[in-house]
Design a protein around this motif. Structure first.
Motif, PDB file in Angstrom:
ATOM      1  N   VAL A 164      57.474   4.138 -43.908  1.00 33.08           N
ATOM      2  CA  VAL A 164      58.537   3.731 -42.975  1.00 33.08           C
ATOM      3  C   VAL A 164      57.946   3.345 -41.624  1.00 33.08           C
ATOM      4  N   ILE A 165      57.040   4.184 -41.109  1.00 34.06           N
ATOM      5  CA  ILE A 165      56.414   3.888 -39.812  1.00 34.06           C
ATOM      6  C   ILE A 165      55.645   2.574 -39.884  1.00 34.06           C
ATOM      7  N   GLU A 166      54.934   2.380 -40.999  1.00 33.12           N
ATOM      8  CA  GLU A 166      54.168   1.145 -41.146  1.00 33.12           C
ATOM      9  C   GLU A 166      55.092  -0.069 -41.196  1.00 33.12           C
ATOM     10  N   ARG A 167      56.203   0.058 -41.952  1.00 26.59           N
ATOM     11  CA  ARG A 167      57.144  -1.070 -42.032  1.00 26.59           C
ATOM     12  C   ARG A 167      57.773  -1.362 -40.671  1.00 26.59           C
ATOM     13  N   LEU A 168      58.114  -0.287 -39.932  1.00 23.57           N
ATOM     14  CA  LEU A 168      58.680  -0.489 -38.601  1.00 23.57           C
ATOM     15  C   LEU A 168      57.666  -1.156 -37.679  1.00 23.57           C
ATOM     16  N   ALA A 169      56.400  -0.720 -37.777  1.00 23.47           N
ATOM     17  CA  ALA A 169      55.364  -1.329 -36.944  1.00 23.47           C
ATOM     18  C   ALA A 169      55.182  -2.800 -37.294  1.00 23.47           C
ATOM     19  N   ARG A 170      55.170  -3.090 -38.584  1.00 25.03           N
ATOM     20  CA  ARG A 170      55.020  -4.485 -38.997  1.00 25.03           C
ATOM     21  C   ARG A 170      56.194  -5.343 -38.525  1.00 25.03           C
ATOM     22  N   PRO A 176      57.012 -10.497 -34.631  1.00 26.13           N
ATOM     23  CA  PRO A 176      57.194 -11.408 -33.484  1.00 26.13           C
ATOM     24  C   PRO A 176      55.860 -11.979 -33.039  1.00 26.13           C
ATOM     25  N   GLU A 177      55.888 -13.189 -32.447  1.00 18.15           N
ATOM     26  CA  GLU A 177      54.669 -13.793 -31.918  1.00 18.15           C
ATOM     27  C   GLU A 177      54.222 -13.021 -30.677  1.00 18.15           C
ATOM     28  N   TRP A 178      52.938 -12.728 -30.637  1.00 13.42           N
ATOM     29  CA  TRP A 178      52.410 -11.953 -29.532  1.00 13.42           C
ATOM     30  C   TRP A 178      52.146 -12.808 -28.292  1.00 13.42           C
ATOM     31  N   ALA A 179      51.588 -13.974 -28.498  1.00  9.82           N
ATOM     32  CA  ALA A 179      51.108 -14.779 -27.372  1.00  9.82           C
ATOM     33  C   ALA A 179      52.208 -15.078 -26.347  1.00  9.82           C
ATOM     34  N   ALA A 283      48.015 -19.980 -31.723  1.00 11.61           N
ATOM     35  CA  ALA A 283      47.478 -19.843 -33.074  1.00 11.61           C
ATOM     36  C   ALA A 283      46.301 -18.873 -33.093  1.00 11.61           C
ATOM     37  N   ARG A 284      45.457 -18.921 -32.072  1.00  8.04           N
ATOM     38  CA  ARG A 284      44.310 -18.007 -32.016  1.00  8.04           C
ATOM     39  C   ARG A 284      44.774 -16.552 -31.919  1.00  8.04           C
ATOM     40  N   VAL A 285      45.793 -16.313 -31.088  1.00  7.48           N
ATOM     41  CA  VAL A 285      46.311 -14.951 -30.960  1.00  7.48           C
ATOM     42  C   VAL A 285      46.947 -14.487 -32.264  1.00  7.48           C
ATOM     43  N   GLU A 286      47.683 -15.404 -32.934  1.00  9.57           N
ATOM     44  CA  GLU A 286      48.304 -15.044 -34.202  1.00  9.57           C
ATOM     45  C   GLU A 286      47.258 -14.727 -35.260  1.00  9.57           C
TER      46      GLU A 286
END
Length: 425
Positions: A164-170, A176-179, A283-286
């Motif tokens: 569950v924690i892993e799915r929530l983290a994912r 979402p895009e980080w950049a 794209a690099r950040v992704e």
């Protein structure tokens, strides 16, 4: 609330059985007395005329006693073992009685009017608030809740929680895009000059490290000089390079308008803008994010988080003096005090609980009443008879006693009236 003394006042089955047998002996004894009186008075009534009244009373008493014995016995079993129609009513109609009892409870006790009227009249919120506001009750509730919570922690599978924690983290961290998000935060920090504090920290650490490690440059530059130069020239060049770098760091740190500091600010602003709008940078950040997502470290992180949270919670819940237990107990007392003092809140809670009870009763009324019907259906007919007879059998024996007395009075009255009419005629 039922007290211990009140609960003890309820007779046990053994006590009920003793009382039932006692009353049966009393009823049977009255019948026997009536029979003896009838026999004596019948034998002597010709010699002693007034014994005719006694005989009539005794005769009526016997008829009443036998009739009521038959009626009471017919409820529970066949009289004298003879299968007379419409006798042994309870064992033969057990299921119908259970269904009728269930329907009666459903229609009379679980109706909206009865349930809601009762709930509205007792003031649930104020009673609950008064109970919760007592520190001893709050601690007791907290202790029970802690035991239940520790049980839940024990039942929860570590692998399932980690999933569950892993799915929530994912879902919330990696999907979402980080950049763009990093870029927006960076742009706000640069616009507010918040980056200067971070740059100052880096410069201070760099200056301190260079001062503590003057040999850091070593032969970094002299190794690149021609071999034919004298050795002292190499050392001079290395020392000069170390001092220049240290001086540059000091100058940048002390001068807010230093070109290098301005260049750093410009670079950070451009980087924040590129993170938001440059497809290549995004794209690099992704790509970096995907590599991190595929790392086993994510799963390890989920396991470490759950293990830490589980251990902390279990320890805090098990310790009556822990801050968590104390905080929960204090919160319970505060909630209770508010329910008592705040009429508006109490009214809302009463409405919520009444509506919830109404929904439960309205939706599951038939199922609740069905428990009675199903329970009675599962009972053995003989067991059902014994249970009911223990509950009401003693009182039913009074019917036999009353029948004996009423029969005696009725026999006496009939004989007296008949004698009087015979004399008049």
């Amino acid at each position: 609330m039922t007290t211990i003394d009140e609960r003890r006042a309820v007779p046990t089955d053994a006590e009920r059985l003793v009382a039932l047998r006692r009353m049966k002996r009393v009823a049977a004894g009255l019948l026997l007395v009536a029979a003896v009186v009838f026999a004596v008075s019948f034998a002597l009534q010709d010699e002693v005329p007034w014994l005719g009244y006694v005989r009539a009373a005794a005769e009526g008493a016997m008829v009443g006693a036998i009739a009521d014995w038959f009626a009471v016995t017919a409820l529970f079993r066949y009289p004298l073992g003879i299968r007379i129609p419409h006798t042994a009513i309870i064992p033969n109609r057990k299921d119908e009685i259970g269904a009728s009892l269930g329907a009666f409870v459903e229609n009379e006790f679980l109706s909206d009017e009865v349930v809601l009227g009762k709930l509205r009249s007792i003031g649930i919120a104020r009673r609950l608030g008064g109970w919760l506001a007592t520190p001893a009750n709050a601690e007791r509730l907290t202790a029970e809740a802690s035991v239940a919570a520790r049980g839940v922690l024990t039942l929860l599978g570590d692998d399932d929680v980690e999933d569950v924690i892993e799915r929530l983290a994912r879902r919330h961290l990696f999907e979402p895009e980080w950049a763009p998000a990093i870029g927006r935060v960076g742009a706000r920090l640069v616009a507010a000059d918040q980056q200067r504090a971070a740059v100052d920290v880096v410069l201070e650490k760099t200056e301190a490290w260079l001062e503590a490690h003057p040999e850091a440059f070593g032969s970094m530059i002299s190794d690149r000089l021609p071999r034919w130069l004298p050795g002292f020239v190499d050392r001079l060049v290395d020392d000069r390079a170390s001092r220049e770098v240290l001086g540059l760091v000091r100058a940048v740190r002390t001068d807010d308008g230093h070109p290098l500091r301005v260049a750093i600010d410009r670079y950070l602003a451009e980087l924040a803008d590129a993170l938001q709008h440059d497809p290549a940078m995004i794209a690099r950040v992704e790509t970096l994010k995907v590599e991190l997502l595929e790392s086993p470290r994510v799963r390890e992180f989920a396991g470490e988080v759950w293990a830490s949270v589980k251990s902390t919670l279990d320890t805090a819940l098990a310790d009556p003096t822990s801050e968590l237990r104390a905080g929960l107990s204090s919160a319970v007392v505060e909630v209770g005090a508010r329910l008592v003092a705040d009429e508006g809140l109490a009214a809302k809670v009463d409405t919520w609980m009444t509506d919830a009870a109404a929904y439960v009763v309205r939706s599951y009324r038939h199922e609740i009443a069905g428990v009675i019907t199903e329970t009675v259906e599962r009972w053995d007919p003989r067991e059902t008879t014994e249970k009911l007879e223990l509950q009401v059998g003693r009182d039913l024996q009074f019917i036999r006693i009353n029948g004996t007395v009423v029969g005696a009075l009725a026999g006496l009255a009939i004989f007296t009236i008949a004698t009087a009419l015979h004399t008049l005629v």
